[in-house]
Every structure is written in C-alpha cells, then in structure tokens.
Scaffold this active site. Sequence first.
Site, PDB file in Angstrom:
ATOM      1  N   HIS A 182      -2.487  -2.250  -9.946  1.00 58.38           N
ATOM      2  CA  HIS A 182      -3.427  -1.640  -9.005  1.00 58.38           C
ATOM      3  C   HIS A 182      -4.694  -2.465  -8.998  1.00 58.38           C
ATOM      4  O   HIS A 182      -5.107  -2.964 -10.045  1.00 58.38           O
ATOM      5  CB  HIS A 182      -3.741  -0.197  -9.430  1.00 58.38           C
ATOM      6  CG  HIS A 182      -4.293   0.628  -8.329  1.00 58.38           C
ATOM      7  ND1 HIS A 182      -5.623   0.600  -7.988  1.00 58.38           N
ATOM      8  CD2 HIS A 182      -3.687   1.480  -7.466  1.00 58.38           C
ATOM      9  CE1 HIS A 182      -5.808   1.410  -6.969  1.00 58.38           C
ATOM     10  NE2 HIS A 182      -4.651   1.951  -6.627  1.00 58.38           N
ATOM     11  N   ASP A 237       2.651   5.417  -6.889  1.00 58.24           N
ATOM     12  CA  ASP A 237       3.901   5.301  -6.147  1.00 58.24           C
ATOM     13  C   ASP A 237       5.137   5.184  -7.028  1.00 58.24           C
ATOM     14  O   ASP A 237       6.255   5.228  -6.525  1.00 58.24           O
ATOM     15  CB  ASP A 237       3.844   4.078  -5.225  1.00 58.24           C
ATOM     16  CG  ASP A 237       2.947   4.348  -4.042  1.00 58.24           C
ATOM     17  OD1 ASP A 237       2.989   5.483  -3.551  1.00 58.24           O
ATOM     18  OD2 ASP A 237       2.221   3.445  -3.627  1.00 58.24           O
ATOM     19  N   HIS A 294       0.873  -1.190   0.000  1.00 59.53           N
ATOM     20  CA  HIS A 294       0.000   0.000   0.000  1.00 59.53           C
ATOM     21  C   HIS A 294       0.905   1.235   0.000  1.00 59.53           C
ATOM     22  O   HIS A 294       1.646   1.444  -0.944  1.00 59.53           O
ATOM     23  CB  HIS A 294      -0.930  -0.102   1.220  1.00 59.53           C
ATOM     24  CG  HIS A 294      -2.068   0.866   1.244  1.00 59.53           C
ATOM     25  ND1 HIS A 294      -2.435   1.629   0.169  1.00 59.53           N
ATOM     26  CD2 HIS A 294      -2.956   1.180   2.233  1.00 59.53           C
ATOM     27  CE1 HIS A 294      -3.475   2.378   0.491  1.00 59.53           C
ATOM     28  NE2 HIS A 294      -3.815   2.129   1.750  1.00 59.53           N
TER      29      HIS A 294
HETATM   30  N1  ACO Z   1       4.661  -6.922 -10.776  1.00 56.57           N
HETATM   31  C1  ACO Z   1       4.510  -8.118 -11.384  1.00 56.57           C
HETATM   32  N2  ACO Z   1       3.349  -8.770 -11.482  1.00 56.57           N
HETATM   33  C2  ACO Z   1       2.278  -8.189 -10.922  1.00 56.57           C
HETATM   34  C3  ACO Z   1       2.343  -6.937 -10.267  1.00 56.57           C
HETATM   35  C4  ACO Z   1       3.595  -6.304 -10.208  1.00 56.57           C
HETATM   36  N3  ACO Z   1       3.738  -5.122  -9.609  1.00 56.57           N
HETATM   37  N4  ACO Z   1       1.122  -6.613  -9.803  1.00 56.57           N
HETATM   38  C5  ACO Z   1       0.313  -7.619 -10.149  1.00 56.57           C
HETATM   39  N5  ACO Z   1       1.003  -8.570 -10.831  1.00 56.57           N
HETATM   40  C6  ACO Z   1       0.475  -9.792 -11.422  1.00 56.57           C
HETATM   41  C7  ACO Z   1       0.108 -10.811 -10.362  1.00 56.57           C
HETATM   42  O1  ACO Z   1       1.203 -11.641 -10.061  1.00 56.57           O
HETATM   43  C8  ACO Z   1      -1.032 -11.529 -11.020  1.00 56.57           C
HETATM   44  O2  ACO Z   1      -0.480 -12.402 -11.979  1.00 56.57           O
HETATM   45  P1  ACO Z   1      -1.176 -13.848 -12.250  1.00 56.57           P
HETATM   46  O3  ACO Z   1      -2.525 -13.518 -12.814  1.00 56.57           O
HETATM   47  O4  ACO Z   1      -0.270 -14.509 -13.206  1.00 56.57           O
HETATM   48  O5  ACO Z   1      -1.247 -14.520 -10.916  1.00 56.57           O
HETATM   49  C9  ACO Z   1      -1.766 -10.436 -11.771  1.00 56.57           C
HETATM   50  O6  ACO Z   1      -0.762  -9.445 -12.061  1.00 56.57           O
HETATM   51  C10 ACO Z   1      -2.907  -9.793 -11.008  1.00 56.57           C
HETATM   52  O7  ACO Z   1      -2.393  -9.285  -9.787  1.00 56.57           O
HETATM   53  P2  ACO Z   1      -3.136  -9.375  -8.402  1.00 56.57           P
HETATM   54  O8  ACO Z   1      -2.121  -9.632  -7.343  1.00 56.57           O
HETATM   55  O9  ACO Z   1      -4.325 -10.270  -8.498  1.00 56.57           O
HETATM   56  O10 ACO Z   1      -3.682  -7.907  -8.262  1.00 56.57           O
HETATM   57  P3  ACO Z   1      -4.224  -7.256  -6.947  1.00 56.57           P
HETATM   58  O11 ACO Z   1      -5.316  -6.351  -7.363  1.00 56.57           O
HETATM   59  O12 ACO Z   1      -4.536  -8.251  -5.898  1.00 56.57           O
HETATM   60  O13 ACO Z   1      -2.954  -6.430  -6.397  1.00 56.57           O
HETATM   61  C11 ACO Z   1      -1.417  -4.707  -6.052  1.00 56.57           C
HETATM   62  C12 ACO Z   1      -2.799  -5.072  -6.590  1.00 56.57           C
HETATM   63  C13 ACO Z   1      -1.301  -5.158  -4.595  1.00 56.57           C
HETATM   64  C14 ACO Z   1      -1.263  -3.187  -6.079  1.00 56.57           C
HETATM   65  C15 ACO Z   1      -0.342  -5.378  -6.930  1.00 56.57           C
HETATM   66  O14 ACO Z   1      -0.470  -4.937  -8.250  1.00 56.57           O
HETATM   67  C16 ACO Z   1       1.058  -5.150  -6.395  1.00 56.57           C
HETATM   68  O15 ACO Z   1       1.500  -5.847  -5.498  1.00 56.57           O
HETATM   69  N6  ACO Z   1       1.796  -4.113  -6.954  1.00 56.57           N
HETATM   70  C17 ACO Z   1       3.101  -3.793  -6.453  1.00 56.57           C
HETATM   71  C18 ACO Z   1       2.987  -3.004  -5.148  1.00 56.57           C
HETATM   72  C19 ACO Z   1       2.519  -1.594  -5.387  1.00 56.57           C
HETATM   73  O16 ACO Z   1       2.985  -0.877  -6.262  1.00 56.57           O
HETATM   74  N7  ACO Z   1       1.582  -1.161  -4.534  1.00 56.57           N
HETATM   75  C20 ACO Z   1       1.042   0.204  -4.558  1.00 56.57           C
HETATM   76  C21 ACO Z   1      -0.387   0.207  -4.958  1.00 56.57           C
HETATM   77  S1  ACO Z   1      -0.989   1.842  -5.109  1.00 56.57           S
HETATM   78  C22 ACO Z   1      -1.305   2.296  -3.521  1.00 56.57           C
HETATM   79  O17 ACO Z   1      -1.581   1.528  -2.635  1.00 56.57           O
HETATM   80  C23 ACO Z   1      -1.254   3.665  -3.233  1.00 56.57           C
END
Ligand code: ACO
Length: 446
Positions: free
Chosen positions: A324, A380, A285
């Site tokens: 996201h 971010d 987050h």
């Molecule tokens: N890098 C690589 N792969 C990713 C990323 C990433 N940053 N984000 C998602 N994916 C992939 C997942 O592994 C998943 O792949 P799969 O379908 O093969 O299993 C797919 O994309 C979908 O991702 P989910 O985890 O289901 O997406 P979710 O909505 O649960 O997560 C989140 C969202 C937590 C923001 C995620 O994208 C992440 O961890 N990003 C990196 C951390 C980040 O930047 N957080 C800041 C968010 S903005 C904020 O809070 C202000």
Amino acid sequence: MNPVKPAATATTADAVRKGRETLTVIDNRTGKQYELPITHDTIRALDLRKIKVQENEFGMMSYDPAFNNTALCQSRVTFIDGDSGILRYRGYPIEELAEKSTYLETAYLILHGELPTRPQLEEWSFHITHHTFIHESIKKFLDGFHYDAHPMGMMISTIAALSTFYPDARDIFNEESRSKQTWRLIGKMPTLAAFAYRHSLGMPYAYPDNELSYTGNFLNMLFKTTELKYRPNPTLEHALDVLFILHADHEQNCSANAMRCVGSSHVDPYSATAAATAALYGPLHGGANEEVLRMLMQIGSTQRVPEYIQRVKAGEHKLMGFGHRIYKNYDPRARIIKRIADEVFEVMGRNPLIDIALECERVALQDEYFVSRRLYPNVDFYTGLIYQSMGFPMTMFPVLFAIPRTSGWIAQWEEMLLDAEQKIARPRQVYLGHDQRSYVPIENRS
Ligand code: ACO
C-alpha cells in the site's frame, strides 16, 4: 544534577521553535539563502518559486511523480497513520465504527463531520431511501450493453448519464442542490449496481424495497427472485454493512484525487463521480480484489504458495492484495475483514481459497522481500473471498467498493469546492523534450 539546565534548554528550544517555524534553503548555484515558512510540517511549493538564478527565470518547482510527498489539500475528513496502521473518519477509529455504527450513519459522519442525532439519522436515512429509484430510461440505457459487459463499465456510464437527468446538479455552489445530489448518488448507486448485475444475468430488474436497510435493500435488488417479499439474511446484511463502512473513505487515494481533480473544473458531481469510479476500476486500486481472487485460483493449492512467492520475488508478478502506498503496517481494515470472513463462511460455507490466502500471508510475512519493503495485506486481500462466498461474481467486486466509497468521494469533492484556496487542478511539468526546431517537409524526412 543541575535542575536549571534542562529547563533552560527546553525554554531555548521552545523559543527557537516558536520564533522560527521556517526552513532555510541555500541555493549552491548562487550562494543565496531563502527562508521558507513551515505550517503543519509543510512548506508551500509555491514558496520555492522565489529560488532562481536569474531574476527573469520561472523559479524552482518540486518534482513529485505520483504525488509521493505532496499534500494537495488540507482535509478534515479522514486520518491515516500508515506506519501505525491507524484509520479514523472525522476522528473516530475505524474499529469502533465497524463495531458500533452502520454504513448510513458513517456516511452521515463523513459528510457532515459529526455523528447524527437520532432525528438527524432518521431524516438522512429517509432521504437516501427515497432516492433509490432510477429513471426508467436508465434501464433502456443498461439494456444497450452487451450481456458480458463489465459492470464497472456499466456503472461509469450510467453514473455519468445521471447528470443528463438532473441538470440542477450543475448548481454546485448551492448547498440545497448539493444535498439533493448527495442523497441521489448514495441512494442510486446500489440500484445501478444491482441493475447492472441483473442485466448481465438476463434477469428482470428488482425494484428497491424502502422497508429494508441500505444493504438489505441492495441484497433484495440483487438476489430477489419469485418471493413476494425478499428477506435478507441478517448475517450477510450486517457483513456487507461493515464492509461498506470500511470502504467509505480513504483520504487522498487515486479515485478521491480523480474526484477532486475533475470536480475542480466545476463540473456536476455525477460526472466527477463517474471519473472517480473509472479511477477505482484499475487493478492497482479497486480492481485489486478481483485480481486477488484470480491469483488465488491460479495458485490453486497451499503447496504451490512458496513457488508462487518465489515468482513474485523474481518480479514475474505482484502479490495482489499486498502493499500500500500509505500503510507500511497491517491495513487495519484487513484485520476487521478477516473476522467478517469467518461470520460469512459460517452461513455460506468456508471458501476453500481462504486457506491459500492465509498461506500466502504466512509465507510472505516471514519473507525478507516483503518484510524489508513493509508489504502487508491490504483491504483487498480478503474482501474478494467474502464477496465470492456471498455469491457475487468477480466482476462485481470493484462495484461493491464503489457503492460505499461514494460518500467519501462526495465529502472530498465538497471539501474541495468550499476551500477558498482550491482552484482548478493543474499540475506543472518538467519539460525535457526538443527545443524549438523547424518543420521538415515530408520528402526531406529520413
Ligand atoms: N507484490 C510484490 N512486490 C510489491 C508489491 C506486491 N503486491 N507491492 C509493492 N511491491 C514492491 C515493489 O516492486 C517495490 O519493490 P522495489 O523497491 O524492489 O522496486 C516496492 O515493493 C515498493 O513498491 P511501490 O510500487 O513503490 O509502492 P507503491 O506505493 O507505488 O504501490 C501499490 C502501492 C500500487 C498498492 C502496490 O503495492 C501494488 O501494486 N500492490 C498490488 C495491488 C493492490 O493490492 N492494490 C490495492 C491497493 S489498496 C486499494 O487501492 C484499495
């Protein structure tokens, strides 16, 4: 061409739509049919409870880990269309607010629902400015932390401690009391943040200067040294103000949900804000911008970006600052932040990590892995680079998120409190553990 037919079809469709805003569900276990009302394209989860096989059963629930498809409230604060990359506070596009508003005006809008008139803004700013001082005992509290304590840990604890200084905050259904706690929280967050920062440096605390703007005063409390009067650089003051506007609210995210959930027990707003701040601390987050910078430093050069992206695709790590839950398009805030970065770099010099970030974005946005999953830079991805250029250590990045988000948290909390439909938050579970069994004496266990 028959002109009557389409008109008739439309009338029939309208009649069907108006007459039956319902969802028909057939339970194949029993063959029974149920009609559930639809409001705003939503069914009420509680209506599922009438679906049962036996009359004495609990009834059906919806299973939704991490609230992927569950609306927990009706809200009028923030609108997001993640597919189109749209973000609006109370109907106003984020792009317009970032260009024309100030953080304090936007905070007023978020909390009160309308942009303030000039006298309203003056009064609001006066109240916030006159609640920036913190009790001297909070300083002693901060002094107890180790010199390398993470400032988010210090923030969470000192925000919670504020509830012990303002016991009147427990009067949560008193509008006057809520207003006062709102001024205090928005006013004191920068002071707590700046004091936490100076504590980590071993520097004496710099007190608020009421003649400066909200962000100007924050810079003063952070960076003032021996000068009699600190004069913030107007470009940096403005950049920080825009960043604060962009971070002010984001509807039902993890920390807003923590604020609503903890607040639903009717605890005071300081305790609920401490919980929201704790939720924001996590690397998925508000801690993500800190992780982005660590990642960019680890990558080290633009040449190593393709190799790093391969490792992300192999599942070794995530590309921090990408993806996201809601945005499946470019995060509109990231676009504005890229522009702000250029303004800050003009004053402070170009952050060399920006080239690695731009290369990551370029490579990722051409890669099938990211394209098919609709992973774009989020808010971010670029903020950390700006904060670093402005002289903030990485550990302060999530703190710079928590300060402006306080207005959004309070708006979400107040909306929850005043919503007659809301009660203490208490989700259900699908229990898959053991059925009843008898206690086994220790000597009989294998
Ligand atoms: N890098 C690589 N792969 C990713 C990323 C990433 N940053 N984000 C998602 N994916 C992939 C997942 O592994 C998943 O792949 P799969 O379908 O093969 O299993 C797919 O994309 C979908 O991702 P989910 O985890 O289901 O997406 P979710 O909505 O649960 O997560 C989140 C969202 C937590 C923001 C995620 O994208 C992440 O961890 N990003 C990196 C951390 C980040 O930047 N957080 C800041 C968010 S903005 C904020 O809070 C202000």
